[in-house]
Design an enzyme around this catalytic site. Structure first.
Site, short mmCIF file in Angstrom:
data_model
loop_
_atom_site.label_atom_id
_atom_site.label_comp_id
_atom_site.label_asym_id
_atom_site.label_seq_id
_atom_site.Cartn_x
_atom_site.Cartn_y
_atom_site.Cartn_z
N ARG A 12 -15.89 -0.94 9.04
CA ARG A 12 -16.40 -0.35 7.80
C ARG A 12 -15.76 -1.02 6.59
O ARG A 12 -14.56 -1.28 6.57
CB ARG A 12 -16.15 1.16 7.76
CG ARG A 12 -14.76 1.55 7.39
CD ARG A 12 -14.66 2.92 6.74
NE ARG A 12 -13.25 3.30 6.72
CZ ARG A 12 -12.75 4.23 5.94
NH1 ARG A 12 -13.51 4.89 5.12
NH2 ARG A 12 -11.46 4.49 5.97
N ARG A 37 -8.69 2.24 -7.34
CA ARG A 37 -10.02 2.69 -6.95
C ARG A 37 -10.43 3.94 -7.76
O ARG A 37 -9.84 4.21 -8.80
CB ARG A 37 -10.04 2.93 -5.43
CG ARG A 37 -9.71 1.64 -4.66
CD ARG A 37 -9.71 1.86 -3.16
NE ARG A 37 -11.04 2.22 -2.67
CZ ARG A 37 -11.28 2.65 -1.43
NH1 ARG A 37 -10.27 2.77 -0.57
NH2 ARG A 37 -12.51 2.95 -1.06
N PRO A 94 -9.85 10.59 9.08
CA PRO A 94 -11.27 10.31 9.27
C PRO A 94 -11.68 8.89 8.90
O PRO A 94 -11.18 8.31 7.93
CB PRO A 94 -11.97 11.32 8.36
CG PRO A 94 -10.93 11.83 7.44
CD PRO A 94 -9.63 11.71 8.16
N ASN A 95 -12.58 8.39 9.70
CA ASN A 95 -13.24 7.08 9.52
C ASN A 95 -12.35 5.89 9.88
O ASN A 95 -12.82 4.76 9.92
CB ASN A 95 -13.80 6.92 8.09
CG ASN A 95 -14.81 8.00 7.76
OD1 ASN A 95 -15.78 8.15 8.51
ND2 ASN A 95 -14.58 8.77 6.72
N HIS A 134 -1.58 3.85 2.91
CA HIS A 134 -2.99 3.56 2.61
C HIS A 134 -3.19 2.06 2.69
O HIS A 134 -2.41 1.29 2.11
CB HIS A 134 -3.38 4.08 1.23
CG HIS A 134 -3.20 5.55 1.13
ND1 HIS A 134 -4.04 6.43 1.75
CD2 HIS A 134 -2.24 6.29 0.53
CE1 HIS A 134 -3.61 7.66 1.55
NE2 HIS A 134 -2.51 7.60 0.81
N TYR A 143 -10.95 -2.79 3.66
CA TYR A 143 -9.99 -2.43 4.71
C TYR A 143 -9.67 -3.56 5.69
O TYR A 143 -8.81 -3.38 6.55
CB TYR A 143 -10.52 -1.21 5.48
CG TYR A 143 -10.71 0.01 4.59
CD1 TYR A 143 -9.62 0.64 4.00
CD2 TYR A 143 -11.98 0.53 4.33
CE1 TYR A 143 -9.78 1.74 3.17
CE2 TYR A 143 -12.16 1.63 3.51
CZ TYR A 143 -11.07 2.23 2.93
OH TYR A 143 -11.22 3.32 2.11
N ASN A 199 -1.70 7.99 7.72
CA ASN A 199 -2.77 7.61 6.81
C ASN A 199 -3.84 8.69 6.96
O ASN A 199 -4.64 8.64 7.90
CB ASN A 199 -3.34 6.24 7.16
CG ASN A 199 -4.45 5.84 6.19
OD1 ASN A 199 -4.90 6.65 5.38
ND2 ASN A 199 -4.88 4.59 6.26
N GLU A 259 3.66 7.93 3.99
CA GLU A 259 2.21 7.93 3.77
C GLU A 259 1.76 6.48 3.57
O GLU A 259 2.37 5.74 2.79
CB GLU A 259 1.93 8.74 2.50
CG GLU A 259 0.49 8.78 2.06
CD GLU A 259 0.33 9.59 0.76
OE1 GLU A 259 1.27 10.32 0.35
OE2 GLU A 259 -0.74 9.49 0.15
N ALA A 304 -9.44 10.23 3.79
CA ALA A 304 -9.90 11.05 2.67
C ALA A 304 -9.21 12.42 2.60
O ALA A 304 -9.16 13.05 1.54
CB ALA A 304 -11.41 11.22 2.74
C1 DQA Z 1 -7.41 5.17 2.73
C2 DQA Z 1 -7.81 5.48 1.28
C3 DQA Z 1 -8.58 6.77 1.20
O1 DQA Z 1 -8.92 7.06 -0.15
C4 DQA Z 1 -9.87 6.66 2.00
O2 DQA Z 1 -10.57 7.87 1.97
C5 DQA Z 1 -9.63 6.21 3.40
C6 DQA Z 1 -8.63 5.17 3.65
C7 DQA Z 1 -6.73 3.80 2.88
O3 DQA Z 1 -6.16 3.55 3.94
O4 DQA Z 1 -6.79 2.96 1.97
O5 DQA Z 1 -10.31 6.62 4.32
O6 DQA Z 1 -6.50 6.16 3.16
#
Ligand code: DQA
Length: 146
Positions: free
Chosen positions: A19, A107, A11-12, A100, A24, A74, A98, A77
């Site tokens: 964003r 964080r 998501p996102n 990020h 990011y 990735n 995985e 959340a």
């Molecule tokens: C993320 C880190 C997650 O905590 C966050 O919710 C994201 C992006 C990252 O790529 O740093 O949406 O996965």
């Protein structure tokens, strides 16, 4: 026949580049796809997908059971909440990495725990979008020539 590496995004991440760029960065998911394709060894194909819906991500993981050589994920959340994504990854036999973009450990504490890390061969955090390329390179060296 090429070997397919699934690069799945939660998501996102469709908003990557727009964003919270201070966290990011300004690159988009299209750039991630392009960079992953460049990083992949000959004979490997990249299938990059993004969804805001947990079930869709699970369905792609199930599809990878059919034709996926590896999964780079990735989960956004969902990393911190989804036992269902962990279960799906446990039903996949190839390597899982995985990624990020941010350093989740720097964080909020709710980002410090990952269900997906219980399954992943490797976890990359804080390398920006270069983390995806690093994961794709590792997959190719682990699996060897396609
Ligand atoms: C993320 C880190 C997650 O905590 C966050 O919710 C994201 C992006 C990252 O790529 O740093 O949406 O996965």
């Amino acid at each position: 026949m090429s070997r397919t590496i699934y690069v799945l995004n939660g998501p996102n991440l469709n908003l990557l580049g727009q964003r919270q760029p201070e966290i990011y960065g300004y690159d988009t998911l299209d750039t991630v796809a392009e960079n992953c394709r460049k990083a992949a060894a000959p004979g490997y194909a990249i299938r990059l997908e993004q969804s805001n819906h947990e079930g869709q991500i699970i369905d792609w993981i199930h599809e990878a059971r059919g034709d996926g050589a590896a999964i780079v994920i990735n989960p956004g959340a969902f990393t911190h909440t989804s036992v269902a994504i962990l279960d799906a990854l446990n039903a996949f036999e190839g390597p899982v990495f995985e990624v990020h973009i941010s350093n989740v450990h720097k964080r909020e504490s709710f980002r410090h725990h990952s269900y997906v890390s219980l399954r992943a061969e490797g976890v990359i955090a804080g390398l920006g979008i270069e983390g995806y390329e690093a994961a794709v390179r590792r997959v190719c060296s682990l699996l060897g020539p396609a």
